[in-house]
Design a protein around this motif. Structure first.
Motif, PDB file in Angstrom:
ATOM      1  N   THR A 145      87.766 -36.986 -31.319  1.00 48.07           N
ATOM      2  CA  THR A 145      88.359 -36.157 -31.310  1.00 48.07           C
ATOM      3  C   THR A 145      89.572 -36.501 -32.081  1.00 48.07           C
ATOM      4  O   THR A 145      89.584 -37.543 -32.891  1.00 48.07           O
ATOM      5  N   ASN A 146      90.526 -35.777 -32.751  1.00 43.12           N
ATOM      6  CA  ASN A 146      91.766 -35.917 -34.056  1.00 43.12           C
ATOM      7  C   ASN A 146      92.616 -36.734 -32.342  1.00 43.12           C
ATOM      8  O   ASN A 146      93.246 -36.548 -31.567  1.00 43.12           O
TER       9      ASN A 146
ATOM     10  N   ASP B 173      83.562 -30.655 -15.702  1.00 44.26           N
ATOM     11  CA  ASP B 173      83.408 -31.931 -14.983  1.00 44.26           C
ATOM     12  C   ASP B 173      83.892 -32.537 -16.463  1.00 44.26           C
ATOM     13  O   ASP B 173      83.606 -32.704 -17.586  1.00 44.26           O
ATOM     14  N   ASP B 174      82.742 -34.565 -16.201  1.00 43.27           N
ATOM     15  CA  ASP B 174      83.094 -35.073 -16.743  1.00 43.27           C
ATOM     16  C   ASP B 174      81.951 -35.240 -17.616  1.00 43.27           C
ATOM     17  O   ASP B 174      81.747 -35.410 -19.220  1.00 43.27           O
ATOM     18  N   THR B 175      80.837 -34.043 -17.432  1.00 36.50           N
ATOM     19  CA  THR B 175      80.083 -34.063 -18.693  1.00 36.50           C
ATOM     20  C   THR B 175      79.421 -32.801 -18.194  1.00 36.50           C
ATOM     21  O   THR B 175      78.555 -31.884 -19.190  1.00 36.50           O
TER      22      THR B 175
ATOM     23  N   LEU C 213      86.967 -35.321 -19.152  1.00 35.08           N
ATOM     24  CA  LEU C 213      88.468 -34.366 -18.065  1.00 35.08           C
ATOM     25  C   LEU C 213      89.543 -35.607 -18.360  1.00 35.08           C
ATOM     26  O   LEU C 213      90.723 -35.342 -18.748  1.00 35.08           O
ATOM     27  N   SER C 214      89.289 -37.043 -19.230  1.00 33.92           N
ATOM     28  CA  SER C 214      89.946 -38.168 -19.745  1.00 33.92           C
ATOM     29  C   SER C 214      89.620 -37.647 -21.432  1.00 33.92           C
ATOM     30  O   SER C 214      91.502 -38.166 -21.797  1.00 33.92           O
ATOM     31  N   ASP C 215      89.275 -37.583 -21.829  1.00 34.74           N
ATOM     32  CA  ASP C 215      88.320 -37.727 -23.223  1.00 34.74           C
ATOM     33  C   ASP C 215      89.216 -36.176 -24.046  1.00 34.74           C
ATOM     34  O   ASP C 215      88.964 -36.488 -24.998  1.00 34.74           O
ATOM     35  N   THR C 216      89.442 -34.961 -22.740  1.00 34.81           N
ATOM     36  CA  THR C 216      88.977 -33.803 -24.034  1.00 34.81           C
ATOM     37  C   THR C 216      90.031 -32.947 -23.007  1.00 34.81           C
ATOM     38  O   THR C 216      90.240 -33.831 -21.703  1.00 34.81           O
ATOM     39  N   ARG C 217      91.075 -32.566 -23.810  1.00 34.50           N
ATOM     40  CA  ARG C 217      92.104 -31.174 -23.001  1.00 34.50           C
ATOM     41  C   ARG C 217      91.931 -30.137 -23.989  1.00 34.50           C
ATOM     42  O   ARG C 217      91.315 -29.338 -24.381  1.00 34.50           O
ATOM     43  N   PRO C 218      91.868 -29.010 -22.483  1.00 35.82           N
ATOM     44  CA  PRO C 218      91.736 -27.225 -23.499  1.00 35.82           C
ATOM     45  C   PRO C 218      92.950 -27.444 -24.312  1.00 35.82           C
ATOM     46  O   PRO C 218      93.818 -27.719 -24.546  1.00 35.82           O
TER      47      PRO C 218
END
Lengths: 569, 153
Positions: A256-257, A236-238, A209-214
């Motif tokens: 991620t970049n 969710d986070d997992t 949820l915090s480390d990625t985004r669509p």
């Protein structure tokens, strides 16, 4: 050798370019200003140029207000100024030194790649954005001035970005010590797996949820950073879903970049302490300073905007005598009296050629950009109204005196002193070669005299000084063809006829004395009298004798009662 | 009154050339004749009632008249350059400072400097299958003024 058969090629004819006469009234101003590359004469032709390159108006200096006054008074007339900033000792360039992804980066206040010192730089902030963040495939550098975006540059690589900034920016230079990789892999906590071929990703210890985004791409944190997939949605986070199905993998750490914008505010810029000696010329092939910055430039009129003292005037006088061309324009100090004028005259008057226009007495009240009253040396409106507008009104001839009612000040609300008595004007002009600003109820303030510091009647008029310098320069170009030619009678004839044709046109335009026939106002001599047979055969002497036109300085109209002729019966 | 001094020399009408400052022409026009070089003014008359004499005064209008120049076609680039120049002068009103140089015994002795010189017409000769004349073109020209400038040694 040409190709066999018909070939058609494109090209440009190397024809001779048409003769263009030299500049007549380019003004060089040595000045203090908000910004500007120090000790570099920069040509400007508009107020916009001045605002961008020299930082616009600044009530701490006379220079910017004088420039504004010149443009105001000149009106629609073309103005060419060569401005040179004196920054003084202790001037510091504002900068920001930092490290971005282990690469040292320095941003400095500058223009077109050359550093530009002063406190003005402290208003700048550069914002460097990672590749792809602001523009797909590009790094970005945005420049903010007082919080407003003023410039944006893009480059596929940092080197390309740096080259663009240093070539085109009006505000900063950028120096990147090394190339910054386009991808900045940020490794995240936890491991991910795709257990069945498909697009569902399971995380262990992850924070999706915090480390990625669509839309963000997931990379393998190890090896060649292979692409693992692009995020479609996050549950969710997992748990997250990828856009497309991928082959099975297990327990991979992912990255991620990491893209971000680095804000780089510039600090530490300081204005130097300027003293009069900073204006004195120091000639140098590589780094001239002061008045020497104007040497070799296409300048016909030179003035210093800040220091209005006798010592500065004497330095200018000495410099101009070495140049033998440009005319110096100076102002008497604020509150100057006839005794100051006398002191200037004692030091500057000479019985021969003077390249100094007599000092202008007076200070002008003008409005600044927000309407406040400002006191500036009279040379501001004098240069704009008398040296630029007045000749332009009179067909831009070089022999038009810089004065008279055509030079009325349009943007001056008052002068100090406001009015001078006639005996004082006579004394100032005739005895002290001091130029005065006259006042007429019906017209306003205008330049009332145009004398140089010469006491020789031949060299007393400013317009004759300008005219002579112009002719010297013009004939230097026009007659250049005489160089390195066979020294034949035909060449002498051609030279004499060209000179005669030139001066005849000038005579017809009123530049030569018109009360006598042309053959008296001009004589060209190139015969044995100035080329004796004994002289070096490589030498050719041509004498052009001319009589310039003078200007009216004292006009007397006698209004006499003549009632006595009436016959009274 | 002294007797007239004996002649020292006599200029002749030959030995001259015209120099037109146009690339391709310059001194290569090879003009053969220039006639009509003149400067004149009109005259106004006032009759003295006492003697009935007519007193003549200039009307102060200076006229430099109309000139005629001739040159023979040579089939070279100068012919083309002259055609272009005459066309330009007729269609665009171009004027040029032109110089005629007078030679004497092989030396330049004087130049006639024309101000505002322009050709106004070019007249071509009659083409004649039986003719034997040169192909001489005559040009009509005018100027705003001319002056004789002696050439320095």
């Amino acid at each position: 050798m040409n190709d066999v058969g018909l070939s058609v090629v494109e090209g440009v004819a190397n024809g001779q370019s048409a003769f263009r006469e030299p500049s007549k009234r380019n003004i060089g101003l040595l000045m203090q200003s908000t910004r500007g590359v120090p000790n570099t004469a920069t040509k400007i032709t508009s107020v916009e140029d001045f605002n961008v390159i020299f930082g616009g108006q600044n009530p701490n200096f006379f220079g910017p207000a004088i420039v504004k006054s010149i443009f105001d008074e000149a009106g629609d007339i073309p103005v060419t100024l060569y401005l040179c900033r004196v920054a003084g000792t202790g001037a510091v360039v504002a900068k920001n030194e930092t490290t971005i992804t282990s690469v040292a980066v320095t941003i400095r206040a500058a223009r077109k790649g050359i550093v530009d010192p002063g406190v003005w730089g402290n208003t700048l902030t550069a914002a460097f954005s990672s590749n792809g963040l602001k523009s797909k495939g590009n790094f970005a550098l945005e420049v903010f001035k007082s919080g407003s975006l003023v410039e944006t540059f893009y480059g596929e690589t940092v080197a390309a970005l740096q080259a663009k900034v240093n070539k085109a920016s009006n505000y900063v230079t950028a120096d990147f010590a090394a190339e910054i990789p386009k991808m900045n892999y940020g490794v995240h906590e936890g491991t991910i797996s795709v257990t069945n071929t498909g697009n569902t990703v399971l995380g262990v210890g992850t924070h999706f949820l915090s480390d990625t985004r669509p839309g963000i791409v997931l990379y393998d944190s190890a090896g060649t950073h292979a692409v693992l997939g692009t995020v479609l949605s996050i549950q969710d986070d997992t748990h997250l879903t990828l856009k497309t199905a991928v082959t099975v993998f297990t327990d991979k750490t992912f990255a991620t970049n990491s893209q971000s914008t680095y804000s780089l505010p510039l600090t530490g810029g300081a204005d130097g302490t300027v003293v009069e000696a900073d204006f004195y010329p120091v000639e140098s092939m590589t780094n001239p300073t002061g008045l020497a910055c104007f040497t070799g430039k296409d300048i016909q009129i030179i003035a210093c905007t800040e220091f209005h003292s006798l010592t500065m005037a004497k330095v200018l006088d000495t410099y101009l005598r070495g140049q033998e061309g440009p005319l110096g324009v100076i102002n008497l100090p604020l509150g100057a009296t006839e005794f100051d004028a006398e002191e200037y005259a004692t030091e500057l008057q000479l019985n021969g050629i003077s390249y100094m226009a007599g000092a202008y007495l007076g200070w002008a009240k003008v409005s600044d950009s927000v309407g406040n009253s400002l006191l500036i040396p009279a040379i501001g409106p004098v240069l704009g109204a008398a040296y630029l507008r007045t000749p332009n009104i009179q067909r831009d001839y070089i022999h038009i005196p810089p004065g008279g009612t055509d030079s009325v000040f349009k943007y001056v609300s008052d002068m100090i002193p406001q009015q001078l008595s006639q005996p004082l004007i006579n004394k100032l002009v005739r005895d002290f070669s001091c130029n005065v600003i006259n006042f007429s109820d019906s017209v306003g303030f205008f330049v009332g005299s145009s004398r140089t510091y010469s006491t020789d009647p031949l060299y007393q008029s400013i317009h004759i000084r300008q005219q002579t310098s112009f002719y010297k320069k013009l004939l230097g170009v026009k007659m250049l063809y005489v160089e390195q030619k066979p020294n034949t009678p035909e060449l002498k004839r051609e030279a004499l006829i060209d000179l005669r044709t030139f001066f005849k046109t000038e005579y017809d335009n009123g530049a030569l004395e018109r009360s006598v026939p042309f053959d008296t106002a001009y004589q060209g001599i190139c015969d044995r009298s100035n080329n004796p047979t004994s002289q070096d055969r490589k030498t050719l002497n041509i004498d052009a004798l001319w009589i310039p036109t003078e200007c009216t300085e004292a006009v007397k109209i006698s209004l006499k009662r003549n009632d006595g002729i009436l016959t009274v019966n | 009154m002294a007797r007239p001094k004996k002649p020292q020399d006599a200029y002749v009408v030959n030995g001259w050339y015209l120099s037109i400052p146009v690339p391709g022409i310059m001194s290569d026009g090879l003009f053969e004749t220039l006639s009509g070089l003149q400067k004149s003014s009109g005259v106004v008359e006032v009759v003295d009632a006492g003697t009935n004499r007519k007193y003549k005064f200039t009307d102060q209008m200076v006229d430099f008249g109309e000139m005629t120049l001739t040159r023979t076609y040579q089939g070279n680039v100068t012919d083309r350059a002259m055609e272009v120049l005459v066309n330009t002068m007729i269609e665009n009103g171009l004027k040029l400072p032109v110089t005629a140089v007078k030679m004497h015994q092989g030396r330049e002795v004087l130049s006639i400097v024309f101000e505002g010189f322009a050709f106004h017409a070019s007249n071509y000769p009659e083409l004649n299958v039986a003719g034997t004349d040169k192909f001489t073109v005559s040009y009509t020209a005018s100027c705003d003024g001319w002056a004789i400038v002696p050439v320095g040694a």
